[in-house]
Design an enzyme around this catalytic site. Structure first.
Site, PDB file in Angstrom:
ATOM      1  N   PRO A  89     -28.482  35.466 -18.833  1.00 46.53           N
ATOM      2  CA  PRO A  89     -29.835  35.269 -18.317  1.00 46.53           C
ATOM      3  C   PRO A  89     -30.668  34.548 -19.374  1.00 46.53           C
ATOM      4  CG  PRO A  89     -29.519  37.562 -18.996  1.00 46.53           C
ATOM      5  CD  PRO A  89     -28.195  36.880 -19.137  1.00 46.53           C
ATOM      6  N   LEU A  90     -31.376  33.497 -18.970  1.00 51.66           N
ATOM      7  CA  LEU A  90     -32.223  32.742 -19.897  1.00 51.66           C
ATOM      8  C   LEU A  90     -33.570  32.500 -19.236  1.00 51.66           C
ATOM      9  CD1 LEU A  90     -29.565  30.136 -21.099  1.00 51.66           C
ATOM     10  CD2 LEU A  90     -30.620  31.892 -22.535  1.00 51.66           C
ATOM     11  N   GLN A 104     -31.538  40.656 -13.819  1.00 50.99           N
ATOM     12  CA  GLN A 104     -31.904  41.304 -15.074  1.00 50.99           C
ATOM     13  C   GLN A 104     -33.371  41.727 -15.058  1.00 50.99           C
ATOM     14  OE1 GLN A 104     -32.631  39.459 -18.994  1.00 50.99           O
ATOM     15  NE2 GLN A 104     -30.835  40.591 -19.720  1.00 50.99           N
ATOM     16  N   CYS A 137     -34.212  41.001 -25.885  1.00 49.17           N
ATOM     17  CA  CYS A 137     -35.116  39.859 -26.062  1.00 49.17           C
ATOM     18  C   CYS A 137     -35.960  40.055 -27.327  1.00 49.17           C
ATOM     19  CB  CYS A 137     -36.023  39.706 -24.848  1.00 49.17           C
ATOM     20  SG  CYS A 137     -37.169  38.299 -25.010  1.00 49.17           S
ATOM     21  N   ASN A 143     -21.720  38.088 -27.230  1.00 47.83           N
ATOM     22  CA  ASN A 143     -22.728  37.049 -27.025  1.00 47.83           C
ATOM     23  C   ASN A 143     -23.216  36.579 -28.393  1.00 47.83           C
ATOM     24  OD1 ASN A 143     -26.167  37.034 -26.012  1.00 47.83           O
ATOM     25  ND2 ASN A 143     -24.688  35.454 -25.520  1.00 47.83           N
ATOM     26  N   GLY A 144     -23.499  35.285 -28.490  1.00 48.63           N
ATOM     27  CA  GLY A 144     -24.004  34.725 -29.737  1.00 48.63           C
ATOM     28  C   GLY A 144     -23.057  33.687 -30.308  1.00 48.63           C
ATOM     29  N   SER A 202     -24.889  31.424 -23.701  1.00 48.90           N
ATOM     30  CA  SER A 202     -26.349  31.322 -23.601  1.00 48.90           C
ATOM     31  C   SER A 202     -26.799  29.901 -23.894  1.00 48.90           C
ATOM     32  CB  SER A 202     -27.016  32.312 -24.568  1.00 48.90           C
ATOM     33  OG  SER A 202     -26.685  33.643 -24.227  1.00 48.90           O
ATOM     34  N   ARG A 203     -27.240  29.638 -25.128  1.00 50.22           N
ATOM     35  CA  ARG A 203     -27.806  28.327 -25.461  1.00 50.22           C
ATOM     36  C   ARG A 203     -26.807  27.183 -25.335  1.00 50.22           C
ATOM     37  NH1 ARG A 203     -29.562  28.932 -31.176  1.00 50.22           N
ATOM     38  NH2 ARG A 203     -27.873  30.475 -31.183  1.00 50.22           N
TER      39      ARG A 203
END
Length: 338
Positions: free
Chosen positions: A31-32, A85, A115, A215-216, A239-240
């Site tokens: 989720p972004l 989310q 977050c 994640n990351g 994510s990014r």
């Protein structure tokens, strides 16, 4: 050369089980906020049809007081599997919002406890819950009681390097009824700086029986494989790495399933995707979609001759026609070799 070890291949060959839900992919789209709307998710799903997608995070308090569901919670009946989310710090608000999420079509409900943004943490949401484990536990228990779908948690390894409490925190989330946890291997203080500390994700995996998603710093197939090998995680969340590159989830998923690397899209293909993204945002959100598209367009325009100039032009477009014209010209120039 990227390759899967036999043990990793065997471990990831079965579906990901999130409580009662089976997902035929070990790669998830994170989720972004301001990014993972219906339009973006459709692009990602084209290349990763079996992967779990997540909506942008939805404020539970906002849902309680809104007269209509916000567009960020809108789910296409055909997009499965999908998770909505939620974030807040009040168990009762989140329980009520979770029921609305299920009515909207969510296959799982994810609670944001990671977050790092100030406006979220100062009100008790996001990663600030790492410092309030009792509240976090009460939230999970309340949401689990309120819905019949699996409840999951996304969090970080701690507030600062001096306050890394993910091991105790993750265990409390599992004990409270969470069916999966996604761990971003950074502290809140890191934001998105420095390297993700994957070793902590591995430690979480060692003590939990529910799936643990890493994640990351998942920016490539190679990074995803290295992360899975190092952590023993049950899957990865991108994510990014998907900003301006909605192909990534599908590329990793394809490799994990086949052991083969897909040919990456050419600059022309990336700009064609950008054009489609722009057009769809305009059709879905009108002028607001055009304003939102500017950041997406700058993410797509990297890594080819003339990208910097095009990026500057796309960052200030006012109409869909302007954007389409700029992209069509850039595509034609690339095809002509200049």
């Amino acid at each position: 050369m990227v390759s899967l070890s036999p043990s990793l291949k065997a471990r990831l060959s079965s579906p990901l089980k999130i409580g009662s839900l089976e997902v035929n992919s070990r790669v998830l789209q994170s989720p972004l906020s301001g990014v993972t709307d219906l339009v973006f998710r459709r692009l990602v799903r084209r290349y990763a049809p079996e992967s779990m997608m997540y909506t942008e995070m939805v404020h539970a308090s906002g849902l309680r007081y809104a007269k209509a569901l916000p567009k960020i919670m809108e789910v296409d009946p055909n997009e499965r599997p999908i998770s909505i989310q939620l974030f807040d710090c009040r168990p009762d608000f989140l329980a009520e919002a979770a029921q609305m999420a299920v009515e909207e079509g969510a296959n799982t409900v994810d609670i944001n406890m990671g977050c790092p943004v100030n406006k979220i943490t100062k009100n008790g949401g996001g990663s600030s819950l790492l410092r309030e484990p009792e509240t976090a536990e009460a939230i999970v228990r309340a949401v689990v009681k309120a819905v019949t779908v699996p409840v999951t948690v996304k969090t970080r390894i701690g507030w600062t390097d001096e306050e890394i409490n993910i091991l105790e925190f993750a265990k409390r989330m599992e004990d409270a009824g969470a069916q999966m946890i996604t761990v971003h291997g950074r502290t809140r203080a890191q934001g998105y700086n420095g390297n993700a500390q994957w070793e902590w994700i591995g430690r979480v995996k060692e003590i939990l029986s529910i799936p643990v998603i890493a994640n990351g710093d998942i920016f490539s197939v190679e990074a995803a494989v290295n992360c899975l090998e190092q952590t023993g995680a049950d899957g990865v969340m991108c994510s990014r790495g998907t900003l301006g590159y909605p192909f990534l989830v599908g590329e990793i998923d394809y490799f994990l399933k086949t052991g083969q690397i897909l040919t990456p899209p050419t600059p022309e293909e990336r700009l064609e995707c950008a054009q489609e993204h722009l057009q769809a945002l305009w059709e879905y959100k009108g002028d607001r979609g055009i304003r939102q598209s500017r950041k997406h367009m700058t993410w797509y325009t990297k890594g080819f001759s003339g990208a910097a100039e095009l990026r500057g032009q796309l960052a200030v477009i006012e109409t869909v026609e302007q954007g389409v014209e700029l992209l069509e010209k850039a595509i034609a120039d690339l095809r002509q070799g200049g």
